[in-house]
Design a protein around this motif. Structure first.
Motif, PDB file in Angstrom:
ATOM      1  N   LEU A 216      -0.653   5.871 -11.976  1.00 28.74           N
ATOM      2  CA  LEU A 216      -1.185   7.002 -12.746  1.00 28.74           C
ATOM      3  C   LEU A 216      -0.603   6.859 -14.144  1.00 28.74           C
ATOM      4  N   ALA A 217      -1.426   6.457 -15.086  1.00 30.69           N
ATOM      5  CA  ALA A 217      -0.953   5.960 -16.373  1.00 30.69           C
ATOM      6  C   ALA A 217      -0.788   7.059 -17.414  1.00 30.69           C
ATOM      7  N   SER A 218      -0.061   6.713 -18.455  1.00 28.74           N
ATOM      8  CA  SER A 218       0.046   7.542 -19.638  1.00 28.74           C
ATOM      9  C   SER A 218      -1.301   7.591 -20.356  1.00 28.74           C
ATOM     10  N   SER A 219      -1.430   8.543 -21.265  1.00 31.80           N
ATOM     11  CA  SER A 219      -2.702   8.746 -21.959  1.00 31.80           C
ATOM     12  C   SER A 219      -2.604   8.320 -23.419  1.00 31.80           C
ATOM     13  N   GLU A 220      -3.773   8.134 -24.022  1.00 31.70           N
ATOM     14  CA  GLU A 220      -3.842   7.890 -25.460  1.00 31.70           C
ATOM     15  C   GLU A 220      -4.122   9.167 -26.235  1.00 31.70           C
ATOM     16  N   ARG A 221      -4.267  10.275 -25.533  1.00 35.64           N
ATOM     17  CA  ARG A 221      -4.532  11.553 -26.195  1.00 35.64           C
ATOM     18  C   ARG A 221      -3.552  12.614 -25.728  1.00 35.64           C
ATOM     19  N   MET A 222      -3.329  13.598 -26.570  1.00 41.93           N
ATOM     20  CA  MET A 222      -2.431  14.691 -26.232  1.00 41.93           C
ATOM     21  C   MET A 222      -3.132  15.681 -25.303  1.00 41.93           C
ATOM     22  N   MET A 223      -2.338  16.458 -24.576  1.00 45.08           N
ATOM     23  CA  MET A 223      -2.913  17.528 -23.770  1.00 45.08           C
ATOM     24  C   MET A 223      -3.400  18.646 -24.669  1.00 45.08           C
ATOM     25  N   THR A 224      -4.392  19.370 -24.187  1.00 49.59           N
ATOM     26  CA  THR A 224      -4.945  20.464 -24.983  1.00 49.59           C
ATOM     27  C   THR A 224      -4.141  21.748 -24.821  1.00 49.59           C
ATOM     28  N   SER A 225      -3.211  21.770 -23.861  1.00 43.70           N
ATOM     29  CA  SER A 225      -2.359  22.938 -23.633  1.00 43.70           C
ATOM     30  C   SER A 225      -0.931  22.472 -23.415  1.00 43.70           C
TER      31      SER A 225
ATOM     32  N   GLY B 213       0.781  -1.229   0.000  1.00 41.14           N
ATOM     33  CA  GLY B 213       0.000   0.000   0.000  1.00 41.14           C
ATOM     34  C   GLY B 213       0.809   1.274   0.000  1.00 41.14           C
ATOM     35  N   SER B 214       2.123   1.145  -0.279  1.00 41.85           N
ATOM     36  CA  SER B 214       3.011   2.297  -0.100  1.00 41.85           C
ATOM     37  C   SER B 214       3.362   3.032  -1.379  1.00 41.85           C
ATOM     38  N   THR B 215       3.094   2.440  -2.561  1.00 40.55           N
ATOM     39  CA  THR B 215       3.807   2.859  -3.757  1.00 40.55           C
ATOM     40  C   THR B 215       2.884   3.277  -4.892  1.00 40.55           C
ATOM     41  N   LEU B 216       3.211   4.432  -5.472  1.00 38.85           N
ATOM     42  CA  LEU B 216       2.545   4.916  -6.679  1.00 38.85           C
ATOM     43  C   LEU B 216       3.572   4.996  -7.806  1.00 38.85           C
ATOM     44  N   LEU B 217       3.216   4.472  -8.959  1.00 39.56           N
ATOM     45  CA  LEU B 217       4.027   4.628 -10.164  1.00 39.56           C
ATOM     46  C   LEU B 217       3.336   5.640 -11.063  1.00 39.56           C
ATOM     47  N   MET B 218       4.050   6.711 -11.398  1.00 43.66           N
ATOM     48  CA  MET B 218       3.517   7.722 -12.307  1.00 43.66           C
ATOM     49  C   MET B 218       4.235   7.612 -13.645  1.00 43.66           C
ATOM     50  N   ASP B 219       3.488   7.361 -14.692  1.00 43.51           N
ATOM     51  CA  ASP B 219       4.048   7.320 -16.043  1.00 43.51           C
ATOM     52  C   ASP B 219       4.012   8.733 -16.595  1.00 43.51           C
TER      53      ASP B 219
ATOM     54  N   ARG C 149       2.268  13.400  -0.838  1.00 46.29           N
ATOM     55  CA  ARG C 149       1.496  13.495   0.400  1.00 46.29           C
ATOM     56  C   ARG C 149       0.689  12.232   0.671  1.00 46.29           C
ATOM     57  N   HIS C 150       0.457  11.429  -0.358  1.00 45.94           N
ATOM     58  CA  HIS C 150      -0.411  10.265  -0.189  1.00 45.94           C
ATOM     59  C   HIS C 150       0.314   8.927  -0.286  1.00 45.94           C
ATOM     60  N   TYR C 151       1.579   8.939  -0.695  1.00 43.74           N
ATOM     61  CA  TYR C 151       2.315   7.684  -0.845  1.00 43.74           C
ATOM     62  C   TYR C 151       3.703   7.800  -0.221  1.00 43.74           C
ATOM     63  N   ARG C 152       4.139   6.697   0.343  1.00 38.07           N
ATOM     64  CA  ARG C 152       5.495   6.657   0.904  1.00 38.07           C
ATOM     65  C   ARG C 152       6.535   6.694  -0.206  1.00 38.07           C
ATOM     66  N   TYR C 153       6.253   6.003  -1.312  1.00 36.97           N
ATOM     67  CA  TYR C 153       7.184   5.976  -2.443  1.00 36.97           C
ATOM     68  C   TYR C 153       6.440   6.365  -3.715  1.00 36.97           C
ATOM     69  N   VAL C 154       7.004   7.297  -4.449  1.00 39.84           N
ATOM     70  CA  VAL C 154       6.456   7.718  -5.742  1.00 39.84           C
ATOM     71  C   VAL C 154       7.530   7.475  -6.790  1.00 39.84           C
ATOM     72  N   ILE C 155       7.279   6.540  -7.682  1.00 37.28           N
ATOM     73  CA  ILE C 155       8.239   6.167  -8.717  1.00 37.28           C
ATOM     74  C   ILE C 155       7.819   6.812 -10.025  1.00 37.28           C
ATOM     75  N   LEU C 156       8.752   7.513 -10.653  1.00 39.51           N
ATOM     76  CA  LEU C 156       8.457   8.278 -11.867  1.00 39.51           C
ATOM     77  C   LEU C 156       9.168   7.662 -13.064  1.00 39.51           C
ATOM     78  N   ASP C 157       8.396   7.199 -14.027  1.00 42.66           N
ATOM     79  CA  ASP C 157       8.953   6.755 -15.310  1.00 42.66           C
ATOM     80  C   ASP C 157       8.979   7.989 -16.204  1.00 42.66           C
ATOM     81  N   THR C 158      10.186   8.516 -16.434  1.00 44.61           N
ATOM     82  CA  THR C 158      10.354   9.882 -16.926  1.00 44.61           C
ATOM     83  C   THR C 158      10.913   9.924 -18.346  1.00 44.61           C
ATOM     84  N   PRO C 159      10.284  10.669 -19.251  1.00 45.07           N
ATOM     85  CA  PRO C 159      10.853  10.831 -20.597  1.00 45.07           C
ATOM     86  C   PRO C 159      12.092  11.715 -20.547  1.00 45.07           C
TER      87      PRO C 159
END
Length: 259
Positions: free
Chosen positions: A101-110, A46-52, A126-136
């Motif tokens: 928190l996944a990548s999208s199939e659409r581009m941002m509008t801005s 319950g500790s980990t969020l992966l952000m794409d 603030r909500h996770y002990r570990y936040v892992i970032l898959d970074t371009p």
């Protein structure tokens, strides 16, 4: 008012963010990020969020066998209403125990905005002990937003093109965030390669912190199944990933007497 108060508050026990950046495409950055996240989620449930952070066409969801309804684009386009309820709504829980928190199939509008990315990272920490970032590696706004992360892990190998790119990327990251935050790991090692570890270290100006054993077949099988290979703890590669995850997170391995 409540949203603004949460966004501006400084919480002393906020989580730890670790960013993974590839020196070049195809070096296994997403594989490393996903499996470090899966390892930490296994060690501390319950500790980990992966952000794409690949705004479009990221592969973290594929690696985790997930089919997200919402994406990072939904979060970034709505930072003005980013409270706890909204944030939880765009997160998907995966079978590996990692929240995504996944990548999208659409581009941002801005255009990408550094402040919005930082707001999102602050919320995650603030909500996770570990936040892992898959970074371009090619999005300047995202690289600029990494100033609050604990470590930036540059993934490289011993191929000449990768080493040259790693040298340029390391220089950029050192200039933006300082040398102390940067660490280098090596995928697919080759003892007989003309370029050795010492050559890589000279090129990037940072010691190689960790080297993964080569096991392409097992890594590909895990990808095709949508199940991180770090969850199968009986082979050398998963053990190597656990050692890196523990090292980055400051988690000591329990001694035999405490098992």
């Amino acid at each position: 008012i409540n949203r603004l108060a949460v966004q501006r508050s400084a919480t002393p026990d906020s989580g730890m963010a670790l960013a993974f950046v590839g020196a070049k495409g195809g070096v296994g950055t997403t594989t490393v990020a996903v499996n470090v996240a899966a390892t930490l989620a296994r060690l501390v449930p319950g500790s980990t969020l992966l952000m794409d952070l690949h705004i479009t066409n990221g592969d973290a969801a594929v690696f985790l066998g997930a089919e997200p309804r919402f994406s990072i684009v939904d979060a970034l386009e709505n930072t003005h209403r980013l409270d706890e309820a909204f944030f939880k709504n765009v997160i998907v829980k995966t079978k590996a125990g990692v929240d995504l928190l996944a990548s999208s199939e659409r581009m941002m509008t801005s255009p990408l905005d550094v402040r919005r990315i930082r707001t999102l990272l602050d919320m995650a920490e603030r909500h996770y002990r570990y936040v892992i970032l898959d970074t371009p590696r090619s999005e300047a706004a995202i690289l600029d937003a990494l100033e609050g992360v604990r470590q930036i892990v540059l993934v490289a190998n011993q191929e000449l093109a990768t080493v040259r790119s790693a040298s340029r990327m390391a220089a950029t990251l050192r200039q933006r965030h300082g040398k102390d935050k940067l660490t280098v790991v090596m995928s697919r090692p080759d003892r007989h390669a003309a370029i050795g570890h010492e050559d890589v270290e000279r090129a990037v100006g940072v010691k190689v912190r960790h080297t993964f054993p080569g096991d392409y077949r097992r890594a590909l099988e895990a990808l095709n199944k949508g199940r991180p290979l770090a969850l199968d703890t009986q082979h050398e590669l998963s053990g190597s990933l656990e050692r890196l995850a523990r090292s980055l997170a400051g988690l000591e391995k329990p001694s035999a007497a405490n098992k």
